[in-house]
Motif scaffolding. Sequence first.
Motif, short mmCIF file in Angstrom:
data_model
loop_
_atom_site.label_atom_id
_atom_site.label_comp_id
_atom_site.label_asym_id
_atom_site.label_seq_id
_atom_site.Cartn_x
_atom_site.Cartn_y
_atom_site.Cartn_z
N PHE A 74 0.83 -1.21 0.00
CA PHE A 74 0.00 0.00 0.00
C PHE A 74 0.86 1.25 0.00
CE2 PHE A 74 -3.28 -2.90 1.80
CZ PHE A 74 -4.19 -2.75 0.78
N GLU A 75 2.00 1.20 0.70
CA GLU A 75 2.88 2.36 0.77
C GLU A 75 3.36 2.76 -0.63
OE1 GLU A 75 3.00 -0.22 2.78
OE2 GLU A 75 2.93 0.54 4.84
N GLU A 76 3.79 1.75 -1.40
CA GLU A 76 4.26 2.01 -2.76
C GLU A 76 3.13 2.59 -3.62
OE1 GLU A 76 6.16 -0.47 -6.56
OE2 GLU A 76 5.53 -1.55 -4.75
N GLY A 77 1.92 2.03 -3.48
CA GLY A 77 0.76 2.52 -4.23
C GLY A 77 0.41 3.95 -3.88
N VAL A 78 0.47 4.29 -2.60
CA VAL A 78 0.15 5.65 -2.17
C VAL A 78 1.20 6.64 -2.69
CG1 VAL A 78 -0.02 7.16 -0.14
CG2 VAL A 78 -1.18 4.95 -0.15
N MET A 79 2.47 6.23 -2.66
CA MET A 79 3.53 7.11 -3.16
C MET A 79 3.37 7.37 -4.67
SD MET A 79 6.75 5.70 -0.89
CE MET A 79 7.95 6.12 -2.08
N LEU A 80 3.09 6.33 -5.43
CA LEU A 80 2.87 6.49 -6.88
C LEU A 80 1.65 7.35 -7.16
CD1 LEU A 80 3.62 2.86 -8.13
CD2 LEU A 80 5.00 4.90 -8.53
N ALA A 81 0.58 7.13 -6.41
CA ALA A 81 -0.64 7.92 -6.59
C ALA A 81 -0.38 9.39 -6.25
CB ALA A 81 -1.77 7.37 -5.72
N ALA A 82 0.36 9.64 -5.18
CA ALA A 82 0.68 11.02 -4.78
C ALA A 82 1.51 11.71 -5.87
CB ALA A 82 1.42 11.03 -3.45
N ASP A 83 2.48 11.01 -6.44
CA ASP A 83 3.29 11.59 -7.51
C ASP A 83 2.43 11.94 -8.73
OD1 ASP A 83 5.55 11.37 -5.96
OD2 ASP A 83 6.27 9.54 -6.92
N THR A 84 1.53 11.04 -9.10
CA THR A 84 0.64 11.29 -10.23
C THR A 84 -0.26 12.49 -9.96
OG1 THR A 84 0.65 8.92 -10.71
CG2 THR A 84 -1.09 10.22 -11.73
N LEU A 85 -0.79 12.57 -8.74
CA LEU A 85 -1.66 13.70 -8.38
C LEU A 85 -0.89 15.02 -8.40
CD1 LEU A 85 -3.73 12.02 -5.56
CD2 LEU A 85 -4.65 12.97 -7.67
N LYS A 86 0.37 15.00 -7.96
CA LYS A 86 1.19 16.21 -8.00
C LYS A 86 1.32 16.72 -9.43
CE LYS A 86 3.96 15.10 -3.96
NZ LYS A 86 5.23 14.57 -3.50
N ARG A 87 1.58 15.79 -10.37
CA ARG A 87 1.70 16.18 -11.78
C ARG A 87 0.39 16.75 -12.31
NH1 ARG A 87 4.65 11.47 -12.23
NH2 ARG A 87 2.89 10.35 -13.12
N GLN A 88 -0.72 16.09 -11.99
CA GLN A 88 -2.04 16.55 -12.46
C GLN A 88 -2.38 17.93 -11.90
OE1 GLN A 88 -4.92 13.54 -11.50
NE2 GLN A 88 -4.28 12.19 -13.16
N LEU A 89 -2.10 18.12 -10.62
CA LEU A 89 -2.42 19.41 -9.99
C LEU A 89 -1.53 20.53 -10.53
CD1 LEU A 89 -2.98 18.21 -6.33
CD2 LEU A 89 -4.71 19.05 -7.91
N THR A 90 -0.25 20.22 -10.77
CA THR A 90 0.66 21.22 -11.34
C THR A 90 0.17 21.63 -12.73
OG1 THR A 90 2.47 20.19 -10.12
CG2 THR A 90 3.07 21.70 -11.89
N LYS A 91 -0.25 20.66 -13.52
CA LYS A 91 -0.78 20.93 -14.86
C LYS A 91 -2.03 21.80 -14.78
CE LYS A 91 -0.08 17.37 -17.96
NZ LYS A 91 -0.48 16.12 -18.61
N LYS A 92 -2.93 21.47 -13.84
CA LYS A 92 -4.18 22.23 -13.66
C LYS A 92 -3.87 23.67 -13.26
CE LYS A 92 -8.58 22.86 -12.21
NZ LYS A 92 -9.54 23.37 -13.14
N LYS A 93 -2.91 23.83 -12.36
CA LYS A 93 -2.54 25.17 -11.88
C LYS A 93 -1.97 26.01 -13.03
CE LYS A 93 -0.61 27.03 -7.66
NZ LYS A 93 0.18 26.72 -6.48
N GLU A 94 -1.15 25.39 -13.88
CA GLU A 94 -0.59 26.11 -15.01
C GLU A 94 -1.66 26.53 -16.01
OE1 GLU A 94 2.40 23.45 -16.50
OE2 GLU A 94 3.77 23.88 -14.85
N LYS A 95 -2.66 25.67 -16.22
CA LYS A 95 -3.77 26.02 -17.11
C LYS A 95 -4.55 27.21 -16.58
CE LYS A 95 -4.94 21.75 -19.50
NZ LYS A 95 -5.93 20.67 -19.60
N VAL A 96 -4.79 27.21 -15.26
CA VAL A 96 -5.54 28.30 -14.63
C VAL A 96 -4.76 29.61 -14.74
CG1 VAL A 96 -6.42 29.18 -12.42
CG2 VAL A 96 -6.83 26.81 -13.08
N LYS A 97 -3.44 29.55 -14.56
CA LYS A 97 -2.60 30.76 -14.66
C LYS A 97 -2.56 31.28 -16.08
CE LYS A 97 0.68 30.25 -10.88
NZ LYS A 97 2.08 29.99 -10.54
N ALA A 98 -2.62 30.39 -17.06
CA ALA A 98 -2.53 30.79 -18.47
C ALA A 98 -3.74 31.58 -18.93
CB ALA A 98 -2.34 29.55 -19.33
N LYS A 99 -4.88 31.39 -18.26
CA LYS A 99 -6.10 32.09 -18.68
C LYS A 99 -6.10 33.54 -18.31
CE LYS A 99 -9.12 28.11 -18.71
NZ LYS A 99 -10.27 27.47 -18.15
#
Length: 99
Positions: A74-99
């Motif tokens: 579970f620890e490995e799964g949570v770490m991978l999920a957290a990394d994926t969410l960080k990338r998604q959130l960073t992408k979302k934040k950049e889109k919001v700033k671009a507008k």
Amino acid sequence: MKVFIQSVNFKADASLVEFVEKKLNSIEKYYDKIVDAEVYLKVQQTSEKENKLVDVKLNVPGNDFVVKKQCKTFEEGVMLAADTLKRQLTKKKEKVKAK
């Protein structure tokens, strides 16, 4: 951020719950509008070693982010999920700033 954890087919021990909360709370610095997180930890009844499923759903106003990972622990799964969410959130934040 509020983190809701549900364990399916087993009882999550305190150290696992603490680890999940710590990892997901570190995501908050990437996007400040996160309402809460729902985490589902499941053990699949299979002969495979990678039988631990981690589903994380981040509730953000406007849309939700869902990540599913299957790993040996579970620890490995949570770490991978957290990394994926960080990338998604960073992408979302950049889109919001671009507008």
